[in-house]
Scaffold this motif. Structure first.
Motif, PDB file in Angstrom:
ATOM      1  N   LYS A 124      55.045  38.512  41.484  1.00  0.00           N
ATOM      2  CA  LYS A 124      54.762  39.919  41.176  1.00  0.00           C
ATOM      3  C   LYS A 124      53.919  40.044  39.919  1.00  0.00           C
ATOM      4  O   LYS A 124      52.995  40.856  39.852  1.00  0.00           O
ATOM      5  N   GLN A 125      54.240  39.229  38.911  1.00  0.00           N
ATOM      6  CA  GLN A 125      53.470  39.265  37.669  1.00  0.00           C
ATOM      7  C   GLN A 125      52.034  38.816  37.915  1.00  0.00           C
ATOM      8  O   GLN A 125      51.083  39.436  37.429  1.00  0.00           O
ATOM      9  N   THR A 126      51.870  37.754  38.696  1.00  0.00           N
ATOM     10  CA  THR A 126      50.522  37.273  39.014  1.00  0.00           C
ATOM     11  C   THR A 126      49.754  38.318  39.799  1.00  0.00           C
ATOM     12  O   THR A 126      48.572  38.562  39.532  1.00  0.00           O
ATOM     13  N   ALA A 127      50.408  38.956  40.756  1.00  0.00           N
ATOM     14  CA  ALA A 127      49.745  39.991  41.548  1.00  0.00           C
ATOM     15  C   ALA A 127      49.333  41.166  40.669  1.00  0.00           C
ATOM     16  O   ALA A 127      48.257  41.744  40.844  1.00  0.00           O
ATOM     17  N   ALA A 128      50.170  41.526  39.683  1.00  0.00           N
ATOM     18  CA  ALA A 128      49.832  42.627  38.781  1.00  0.00           C
ATOM     19  C   ALA A 128      48.628  42.270  37.923  1.00  0.00           C
ATOM     20  O   ALA A 128      47.736  43.102  37.711  1.00  0.00           O
ATOM     21  N   VAL A 129      48.601  41.031  37.451  1.00  0.00           N
ATOM     22  CA  VAL A 129      47.470  40.608  36.622  1.00  0.00           C
ATOM     23  C   VAL A 129      46.197  40.555  37.455  1.00  0.00           C
ATOM     24  O   VAL A 129      45.144  41.029  37.024  1.00  0.00           O
ATOM     25  N   VAL A 130      46.274  39.992  38.651  1.00  0.00           N
ATOM     26  CA  VAL A 130      45.092  39.896  39.503  1.00  0.00           C
ATOM     27  C   VAL A 130      44.629  41.286  39.928  1.00  0.00           C
ATOM     28  O   VAL A 130      43.436  41.535  40.052  1.00  0.00           O
ATOM     29  N   GLY A 131      45.558  42.206  40.102  1.00  0.00           N
ATOM     30  CA  GLY A 131      45.189  43.561  40.502  1.00  0.00           C
ATOM     31  C   GLY A 131      44.440  44.313  39.419  1.00  0.00           C
ATOM     32  O   GLY A 131      43.654  45.211  39.714  1.00  0.00           O
ATOM     33  N   THR A 132      44.663  43.955  38.157  1.00  0.00           N
ATOM     34  CA  THR A 132      43.986  44.656  37.070  1.00  0.00           C
ATOM     35  C   THR A 132      42.659  44.018  36.689  1.00  0.00           C
ATOM     36  O   THR A 132      41.904  44.597  35.919  1.00  0.00           O
ATOM     37  N   VAL A 133      42.370  42.860  37.222  1.00  0.00           N
ATOM     38  CA  VAL A 133      41.133  42.162  36.881  1.00  0.00           C
ATOM     39  C   VAL A 133      39.969  42.836  37.579  1.00  0.00           C
ATOM     40  O   VAL A 133      40.026  43.144  38.764  1.00  0.00           O
ATOM     41  N   LYS A 134      38.930  43.067  36.820  1.00  0.00           N
ATOM     42  CA  LYS A 134      37.728  43.678  37.381  1.00  0.00           C
ATOM     43  C   LYS A 134      36.610  42.645  37.320  1.00  0.00           C
ATOM     44  O   LYS A 134      36.513  41.879  36.358  1.00  0.00           O
ATOM     45  N   PRO A 135      35.777  42.608  38.332  1.00  0.00           N
ATOM     46  CA  PRO A 135      34.677  41.632  38.304  1.00  0.00           C
ATOM     47  C   PRO A 135      33.682  41.995  37.212  1.00  0.00           C
ATOM     48  O   PRO A 135      33.483  43.156  36.881  1.00  0.00           O
ATOM     49  N   HIS A 136      33.085  40.959  36.647  1.00  0.00           N
ATOM     50  CA  HIS A 136      32.062  41.182  35.624  1.00  0.00           C
ATOM     51  C   HIS A 136      30.792  41.670  36.298  1.00  0.00           C
ATOM     52  O   HIS A 136      30.341  41.086  37.274  1.00  0.00           O
ATOM     53  N   PRO A 137      30.199  42.738  35.765  1.00  0.00           N
ATOM     54  CA  PRO A 137      28.951  43.212  36.379  1.00  0.00           C
ATOM     55  C   PRO A 137      27.830  42.216  36.103  1.00  0.00           C
ATOM     56  O   PRO A 137      27.736  41.645  35.022  1.00  0.00           O
TER      57      PRO A 137
END
Length: 152
Positions: A124-137
């Motif tokens: 769950k913690q990993t999913a939360a972190v991955v969910g907040t990551v935005k790709p670099h433009p």
């Protein structure tokens, strides 16, 4: 070759050659480590296989000995002066009692099984972190070719 010759040869090699050499040696090392691990696993698998065969054979002999021991117990009780039917009833009841106790122990053990809470929390913690990551433009260059996408 002596150390001096190797040093002179190493000085003559370009950076690209050194990187290529290091990459090739690292690749060979990784392949050798994988081959070693496979060899060790094959040997362990052979040992597990032969151990399993021995364990299954022991189980078969134990299962085949159970009726013989049951009859021996019943006839032993009969020799003490009890009727044959009562002797077999006592032995059968003892087996049922032992089976019931083992079933109760198994049920208690199964009730103690809990879900892997640490693993679930970590996922769950990993999913939360991955969910907040935005790709670099990525910067748009003049030479960039656009890709046509359908809107449907």
């Amino acid at each position: 070759m002596s150390a001096v010759d190797q040093g002179a040869q190493g000085a003559e090699r370009t950076l690209g050659q050194l990187v290529a050499s290091a990459t090739a040696e690292m690749s060979a090392l990784v392949h050798d480590e994988i081959a070693l691990a496979k060899a060790e696993l094959r040997e362990d698998a052979r040992r597990v296989g032969s151990g399993s065969v021995s364990l299954v054979a022991a189980g078969v002999f134990a299962v085949f000995s159970l009726p013989v021991l049951t009859f021996a117990a019943a006839y032993g009780i009969h020799n003490l002066g009890l009727g044959l039917a009562w002797s077999f009833l006592i032995v059968g009841s003892a087996f049922l009692l032992i089976g019931g106790v083992l079933a109760l122990i198994a049920v208690r053990k199964f009730k103690k099984i809990k879900p892997p809470e640490k693993s679930i929390a970590s996922v769950k913690q990993t999913a939360a972190v991955v969910g907040t990551v935005k790709p670099h433009p990525r910067p748009v260059s003049d030479k960039a070719v656009g890709v046509a996408r359908s809107s449907s």
